[in-house]
Design a protein around this motif. Structure first.
Motif, PDB file in Angstrom:
ATOM      1  N   LEU A 109       0.847  -1.188   0.000  1.00  0.00           N
ATOM      2  CA  LEU A 109       0.000   0.000   0.000  1.00  0.00           C
ATOM      3  C   LEU A 109       0.884   1.239   0.000  1.00  0.00           C
ATOM      4  N   THR A 110       0.273   2.360  -0.233  1.00  0.00           N
ATOM      5  CA  THR A 110       1.046   3.608  -0.262  1.00  0.00           C
ATOM      6  C   THR A 110       1.644   3.936   1.097  1.00  0.00           C
ATOM      7  N   ASP A 111       1.093   3.362   2.173  1.00  0.00           N
ATOM      8  CA  ASP A 111       1.670   3.597   3.504  1.00  0.00           C
ATOM      9  C   ASP A 111       2.774   2.595   3.839  1.00  0.00           C
ATOM     10  N   GLY A 112       3.136   1.722   2.880  1.00  0.00           N
ATOM     11  CA  GLY A 112       4.233   0.791   3.077  1.00  0.00           C
ATOM     12  C   GLY A 112       3.826  -0.593   3.525  1.00  0.00           C
ATOM     13  N   ASP A 156     -10.718   3.367  -8.346  1.00  0.00           N
ATOM     14  CA  ASP A 156     -11.508   4.385  -7.653  1.00  0.00           C
ATOM     15  C   ASP A 156     -12.736   4.817  -8.452  1.00  0.00           C
ATOM     16  N   GLY A 157     -12.547   5.127  -9.729  1.00  0.00           N
ATOM     17  CA  GLY A 157     -13.674   5.575 -10.534  1.00  0.00           C
ATOM     18  C   GLY A 157     -14.728   4.500 -10.710  1.00  0.00           C
ATOM     19  N   PHE A 158     -14.294   3.244 -10.816  1.00  0.00           N
ATOM     20  CA  PHE A 158     -15.235   2.129 -10.944  1.00  0.00           C
ATOM     21  C   PHE A 158     -16.106   2.034  -9.693  1.00  0.00           C
ATOM     22  N   TRP A 159     -15.473   2.161  -8.528  1.00  0.00           N
ATOM     23  CA  TRP A 159     -16.203   2.092  -7.261  1.00  0.00           C
ATOM     24  C   TRP A 159     -17.238   3.204  -7.159  1.00  0.00           C
ATOM     25  N   GLU A 160     -16.825   4.393  -7.516  1.00  0.00           N
ATOM     26  CA  GLU A 160     -17.736   5.536  -7.402  1.00  0.00           C
ATOM     27  C   GLU A 160     -18.939   5.394  -8.316  1.00  0.00           C
ATOM     28  N   GLY A 161     -18.800   4.665  -9.419  1.00  0.00           N
ATOM     29  CA  GLY A 161     -19.907   4.494 -10.347  1.00  0.00           C
ATOM     30  C   GLY A 161     -20.831   3.339 -10.034  1.00  0.00           C
ATOM     31  N   LEU A 162     -20.542   2.562  -8.988  1.00  0.00           N
ATOM     32  CA  LEU A 162     -21.379   1.411  -8.654  1.00  0.00           C
ATOM     33  C   LEU A 162     -22.650   1.852  -7.946  1.00  0.00           C
ATOM     34  N   LEU A 168      -0.302  -5.782   1.280  1.00  0.00           N
ATOM     35  CA  LEU A 168      -1.756  -5.844   1.100  1.00  0.00           C
ATOM     36  C   LEU A 168      -2.417  -6.746   2.128  1.00  0.00           C
ATOM     37  N   ASP A 169      -1.876  -7.958   2.347  1.00  0.00           N
ATOM     38  CA  ASP A 169      -2.532  -8.908   3.248  1.00  0.00           C
ATOM     39  C   ASP A 169      -2.623  -8.385   4.674  1.00  0.00           C
ATOM     40  N   ASP A 170      -1.645  -7.584   5.088  1.00  0.00           N
ATOM     41  CA  ASP A 170      -1.679  -7.031   6.438  1.00  0.00           C
ATOM     42  C   ASP A 170      -2.827  -6.051   6.613  1.00  0.00           C
ATOM     43  N   SER A 171      -3.269  -5.464   5.505  1.00  0.00           N
ATOM     44  CA  SER A 171      -4.350  -4.482   5.604  1.00  0.00           C
ATOM     45  C   SER A 171      -5.733  -5.112   5.527  1.00  0.00           C
ATOM     46  N   GLY A 193      -7.782   1.188  -5.457  1.00  0.00           N
ATOM     47  CA  GLY A 193      -6.563   1.062  -6.237  1.00  0.00           C
ATOM     48  C   GLY A 193      -5.575   2.173  -5.962  1.00  0.00           C
ATOM     49  N   SER A 194      -6.092   3.366  -5.651  1.00  0.00           N
ATOM     50  CA  SER A 194      -5.202   4.497  -5.391  1.00  0.00           C
ATOM     51  C   SER A 194      -4.408   4.329  -4.100  1.00  0.00           C
ATOM     52  N   ASP A 195      -4.808   3.385  -3.241  1.00  0.00           N
ATOM     53  CA  ASP A 195      -4.093   3.146  -1.989  1.00  0.00           C
ATOM     54  C   ASP A 195      -2.952   2.149  -2.160  1.00  0.00           C
ATOM     55  N   MET A 196      -2.760   1.630  -3.377  1.00  0.00           N
ATOM     56  CA  MET A 196      -1.795   0.564  -3.593  1.00  0.00           C
ATOM     57  C   MET A 196      -0.711   0.991  -4.561  1.00  0.00           C
ATOM     58  N   GLN A 197       0.460   0.433  -4.360  1.00  0.00           N
ATOM     59  CA  GLN A 197       1.555   0.599  -5.314  1.00  0.00           C
ATOM     60  C   GLN A 197       1.543  -0.604  -6.262  1.00  0.00           C
ATOM     61  N   GLY A 198       1.218  -0.378  -7.510  1.00  0.00           N
ATOM     62  CA  GLY A 198       1.170  -1.483  -8.466  1.00  0.00           C
ATOM     63  C   GLY A 198      -0.110  -2.274  -8.436  1.00  0.00           C
ATOM     64  N   GLY A 199      -1.203  -1.640  -8.053  1.00  0.00           N
ATOM     65  CA  GLY A 199      -2.479  -2.337  -8.027  1.00  0.00           C
ATOM     66  C   GLY A 199      -2.973  -2.763  -9.399  1.00  0.00           C
ATOM     67  N   ASP A 200      -2.441  -2.155 -10.464  1.00  0.00           N
ATOM     68  CA  ASP A 200      -2.859  -2.519 -11.817  1.00  0.00           C
ATOM     69  C   ASP A 200      -2.583  -3.988 -12.114  1.00  0.00           C
ATOM     70  N   ALA A 201      -1.554  -4.556 -11.485  1.00  0.00           N
ATOM     71  CA  ALA A 201      -1.233  -5.958 -11.728  1.00  0.00           C
ATOM     72  C   ALA A 201      -2.337  -6.882 -11.229  1.00  0.00           C
ATOM     73  N   LEU A 202      -3.042  -6.464 -10.188  1.00  0.00           N
ATOM     74  CA  LEU A 202      -4.158  -7.252  -9.682  1.00  0.00           C
ATOM     75  C   LEU A 202      -5.401  -7.091 -10.546  1.00  0.00           C
ATOM     76  N   LEU A 203      -5.609  -5.884 -11.054  1.00  0.00           N
ATOM     77  CA  LEU A 203      -6.834  -5.613 -11.809  1.00  0.00           C
ATOM     78  C   LEU A 203      -6.744  -6.089 -13.251  1.00  0.00           C
TER      79      LEU A 203
END
Length: 498
Positions: free
Chosen positions: A398-401, A418-424, A404-407, A441-451
């Protein structure tokens, strides 16, 4: 009902499952026939996926301090020429950990057992040997002998998991057959403690493909080294394991002046996998379900993957109502994967034992040539709770270091753009919030690899992908695969975990 789950066996697999269930507030009874954890080396390797499971139960950082990173394995001919090169990445893998670790099993067992103390719902009973199981629609009657007191005791539990080794008591009550993949050999295992530095031994694990006597060398943490050598036909298992007979076998690598023997033992290495891993409320995991030659270092790893898969399914059934279909997916998901690992280990064993390494290499890996790198050897995971094969997901930070699993903890996670969530629709967001930990996704570093171009990805508690969604309707369908609260039958009642 006295307990939710009884685990038979407190080795690494049983202790890991007890931690998975205990951290979720499940009432667990663990029965172990031995008074203490075994004090000598046994398993010596685990990988990044297993370390990720250890991370989820809160022991990874402690364990990392007593492990050694394994740089890789080489298969060499009698003259030392490289037949097969299997280097391990030196950087952190997408799973968030190093690719391969060497460890001392007593260290692992100590850390796992200490962690159990944090879970008041876990009851440990040592010197207790289970001998009777009888199940009905609502639970299982369990009996055992408390050998310290000379008493017969009993309990009523909802589920029983046999993590009780190759001679599993629980497997007998499941009454399953065993598929034999054809490998049965005696090997001498010698664990050695160096008295000083011996750099010429090297850091690589070596498979010596020597027709005279195939052998394996393993560098362990600190001053620990292991050799495994084939026991030839006609050799006596007890005699060959005597120190005075072991040292001549190791003479080309090490002498008594340079090291001392910590342990020697002769093992039969088998290649077996149980046909059925479940019978209603009875389950088996680890060596109780499968036995593999050691050439991939995946014996214990497979057992940890078993309980990572089974653990969250038991939690859901205990908190949201018994779901036979969900529990049946344990065997259908884990058995093919474990079998593929065993089959690969058998092929590697054929390479190590052959009198014609070139022929064996082309048979084991048809497109490989001498000195080929080991790539894409790990078998695919079997089908998950989705039409396509399940995929083990990456673990970005995550952006706070934080990882992911710890969070997200040990539950379902929804990684969403983020935009997808807001449109749901609002009701879909509420549903997602109730079922998953939502990670923008904006809270993660490299979240695009998951999506991978989708708007959202739903990840199971064992960190396998449940599904991706590019539309609101697709997300509803993926979320619909998550087990929901069901009408409880008998003594199975839904209860929420605090």
């Amino acid at each position: 009902m006295q307990h939710d789950v009884a685990i038979i066996g407190l080795g690494p697999v049983g202790a890991t499952l007890a931690n998975i269930l205990g951290q979720a507030g499940i009432d667990v009874l663990v029965l172990e026939r031995e008074p203490e954890a075994y004090h000598l080396p046994r398993a010596v390797h685990f990988d990044d996926e297993v370390m990720r499971t250890f991370q989820q139960i809160g022991v990874a950082k402690t364990l990392e301090q007593v492990c050694r990173f394994n740089i890789g394995m080489r298969f060499v001919d009698p003259e030392g020429g490289i037949l097969l090169d299997w280097p391990r990445p030196r950087e952190t893998t997408p799973l968030g950990w190093r690719s391969s670790y060497r460890f001392h099993q007593p260290d692992l067992e100590r850390i796992l057992r200490q962690r159990l103390a944090a879970h008041p719902g876990v009851t440990r009973r040592t010197r207790c040997e289970a001998f009777f199981l009888a199940q009905d629609a609502d639970g299982v009657d369990l009996r055992w002998e408390d050998m310290a007191r000379g008493r017969i005791e009993r309990a009523r539990v909802r589920y029983v998991v046999g993590c009780d080794g190759a001679r599993s008591f629980v497997r007998r009550f499941i009454e399953t057959g065993m598929e034999d993949l054809g490998f049965h050999e005696r090997w001498l295992v010698a664990d050695i403690l160096l008295k000083g530095e011996k750099p010429e031994l090297g850091d690589w694990s070596l498979q010596h493909c020597d027709p005279a006597r195939p052998a394996t060398y393993i560098r362990g943490p600190q001053n620990r080294r292991r050799w495994e050598l084939t026991v030839l036909p006609g050799e006596d298992s007890a005699e060959i394991a005597r120190p005075e007979n072991v040292w001549p076998l190791l003479a080309r690598w090490i002498t008594p002046e340079e090291a001392e023997i910590e342990r020697t033992a002769v093992y039969w290495f088998h290649s077996l996998v149980a046909t059925d891993w479940q019978r209603d409320r009875l389950f088996i995991a680890g060596d109780a379900a499968h036995q593999t030659p050691p050439f991939m270092g995946q014996g214990m790893c497979a057992g940890i993957r078993d309980v990572a898969n089974l653990g969250w399914k038991l939690i859901h059934c205990l908190t949201r109502g018994h779901d036979p279909a969900l529990l049946a997916s344990y065997t259908s998901e884990r058995r093919p994967n474990a079998r593929d690992y065993i089959a690969t280990a058998v092929r590697l064993g054929g390479l190590i034992n052959t009198r014609d390494p070139a022929t064996a290499l082309s048979h084991a890996f048809p497109r490989a040539e001498g000195g080929a790198r080991m790539e894409a050897i790990y078998p695919p995971i079997g089908p998950g709770l989705m039409p396509e094969p399940s995929t083990l997901t990456a673990q970005p930070r995550l952006t706070d270091g934080r990882r992911l699993d710890d969070s997200v903890g040990y539950g379902f996670a929804l990684v969403v753009e983020d935009g997808f969530w807001e449109g749901l629709p609002a009701d879909l967001r509420r549903d997602a919030d109730a079922l998953c930990t939502v990670v923008p996704g904006s809270d993660m570093q490299g979240g695009d690899a998951l999506l991978e171009g989708a708007g959202a990805a739903v990840i199971r508690p064992d960190r396998y992908l449940l599904g991706r969604a590019a539309s609101a309707q697709a997300l509803r369908e993926v979320l619909g695969r998550i087990p929901r609260p069901a009408a409880a039958s008998g003594t199975d009642r839904a209860r929420q975990i605090a």
